[in-house]
Design an enzyme around this catalytic site. Structure first.
Site, PDB file in Angstrom:
ATOM      1  N   TYR A 118       0.858  -1.186   0.000  1.00  0.00           N
ATOM      2  CA  TYR A 118       0.000   0.000   0.000  1.00  0.00           C
ATOM      3  C   TYR A 118       0.889   1.229   0.000  1.00  0.00           C
ATOM      4  O   TYR A 118       1.902   1.258   0.700  1.00  0.00           O
ATOM      5  CB  TYR A 118      -0.878   0.009   1.257  1.00  0.00           C
ATOM      6  N   GLU A 206      -3.344   7.552  -3.941  1.00  0.00           N
ATOM      7  CA  GLU A 206      -3.442   6.308  -3.159  1.00  0.00           C
ATOM      8  C   GLU A 206      -3.294   5.151  -4.125  1.00  0.00           C
ATOM      9  O   GLU A 206      -4.121   4.974  -5.019  1.00  0.00           O
ATOM     10  CB  GLU A 206      -4.770   6.232  -2.408  1.00  0.00           C
TER      11      GLU A 206
END
Ligand code: GDP
Ligand code: MN
Length: 397
Positions: A118, A206
């Site tokens: 991530y 993101e």
């Protein structure tokens, strides 16, 4: 401004960030054509078909599917285009899918352990500096990781004077447990990702997941990019990426007439001047047992035309059971606003079917109250904040 995954990847790619390659398609036929073109470029016959909507969690809602041949591409694209995609991030009705991204399958068949990470880039408001937030736990809800295993989330703060330094990129690669070729690839990925964030004037990146393939390539499989509206004037090409279909239609309309409107779920419409007073009014409505249906700042010029536009916007929402008008007459005189309300009400004929409570405070408030009270319309006036709340409560119960 939010943009689609495929647009985000275009921006990333233009700064040298390696991404999963793909082509956007509006129909099943276009999807097949895109898949053929991709196979020529990449050599792989497997593709993922990904719904393009402004919401995350698409995979969970059935908006990301693997197609092993052209027939499956056609079939899956046909199913996804036009569907109402419901994900953990959409409302219960979901979002209509207008287009799909046909992408190369980057999870090689037989690749038993692709690593997913991530990574996000955003402003840390506490320190006023950009930071890279990252984790070994990619591909899943970062909120869940934050709750259950917060020690697996790392951050790297960036000094605006120097920008991201190579040693910081190496620290990130190290903390992600990489070595050898993958370590080098990751440092390159991080450096170019930060450059893209900085130069594109974005407010959020993101990337979930960032993927490490078995042959040590690091690439962005997903891309959520939020651009800073206030910088769009210097990125005309990004400004064109706006997709109004993804926005709330009433909010789009409000923007066009220069009103600051945000749609909410409640039953009491609000018309207020000034953002601070609007927030206080929303609190007041909650205290009175209602829920605000919207945030609406009509700004400094609350004349009849503007008041009417505001009423029309609020009344588009069928959940509205009452409207609270709360205006402070500082720059604008209360009697002018009151006249605006009376005129708008008369112009709109019987379009207004819900009770209206008006609180006007400030310059000429007494004249304004008289105007409202003597208008003969179904509008009740209040002077005190508390009084307005009580009147809202009375009409709701
Ligand atoms: P999101 O669900 O909206 O976050 O969409 P993503 O782009 O992150 O995709 C969801 C999931 O689909 C990813 O976490 C991957 O597990 C999977 N996925 C994405 N691209 C590929 C691909 O090329 N091949 C395979 N097999 N799975 C993929
Ligand atoms: Mn994702």
């Amino acid at each position: 401004m939010n943009i689609h995954e495929y647009q985000g990847k275009e921006i990333l790619g233009s700064f040298g960030v390696r991404t999963q390659r793909g082509i956007v398609a509006q129909t099943a036929e276009e999807a097949v054509k895109a898949a053929k073109e991709l196979t020529e470029q990449t050599g792989t016959g497997w593709h993922v078909i990904k719904a393009q909507v402004h919401a995350g969690g698409r995979g969970k809602g059935g908006g990301v599917k693997l197609a092993k041949n052209l027939k499956e591409v056609e079939q899956i694209a046909g199913e996804i285009i036009g569907m109402n995609l419901v994900t953990p991030q959409t409302s219960a009705e979901g979002k209509k899918v207008h287009q799909v991204y046909v992408a190369e399958d980057v999870y090689y068949p037989g690749d038993s352990e692709p690593e997913e990470y991530y990574m996000s880039v955003l402003l840390n408001r506490a320190t006023g500096r950009n930071m890279i937030m990252y984790s070994t736990e990619g591909g899943m809800d970062i909120e869940t990781v934050a709750e259950e295993t917060p020690h697996l989330i790392f951050t790297e703060e960036i000094d605006p004077a120097t920008g991201l330094l190579p040693f910081q990129a190496r620290r990130i690669a190290f903390n992600l447990g990489l070595s050898g070729a993958a370590f080098k690839e990751m440092t390159k990925f991080v450096m170019s990702l930060y450059k893209a964030f900085d130069k594109s004037d974005s407010s959020l990146f993101e990337i979930n997941p960032v993927l490490k393939t078995s042959d040590d390539k690091i690439l962005a499989v997903d891309a959520k990019v939020t651009l800073d509206d206030n910088a769009l004037f210097r990125h005309k090409d990004y400004a064109e990426m706006r997709d109004k279909r993804e926005e709330n239609p009433t909010e789009v309309e409000a923007k066009e007439v220069g009103l600051n409107y945000v749609d909410l779920d409640g039953n009491v419409g609000c018309m207020v001047n000034g953002a601070g007073l609007a927030m206080a009014t929303m609190d007041l409505i909650k205290q009175a047992g209602g829920e605000p249906a919207n945030f609406l700042d009509v700004g400094g010029t609350a004349d009849a035309k503007r008041v009417e536009e505001a009423f029309r916007l609020i009344l588009k929402d069928e959940k509205v059971e009452a409207i609270l008008v709360n205006i402070f007459g500082g720059i604008v005189r209360c009697d002018r606003v009151a006249q605006g309300i009376v005129d708008a009400y008369k112009n709109m004929g019987d379009a207004i079917k819900v009770p209206i409570i008006v609180r006007l405070q400030g310059t000429n408030a007494d004249v304004a109250k008289k105007l409202i009270d003597e208008s003969g319309l179904a509008v009740s006036s209040a002077v005190q904040f508390k009084e307005a709340a009580d009147k809202v409560q009375a009409v709701l119960s």
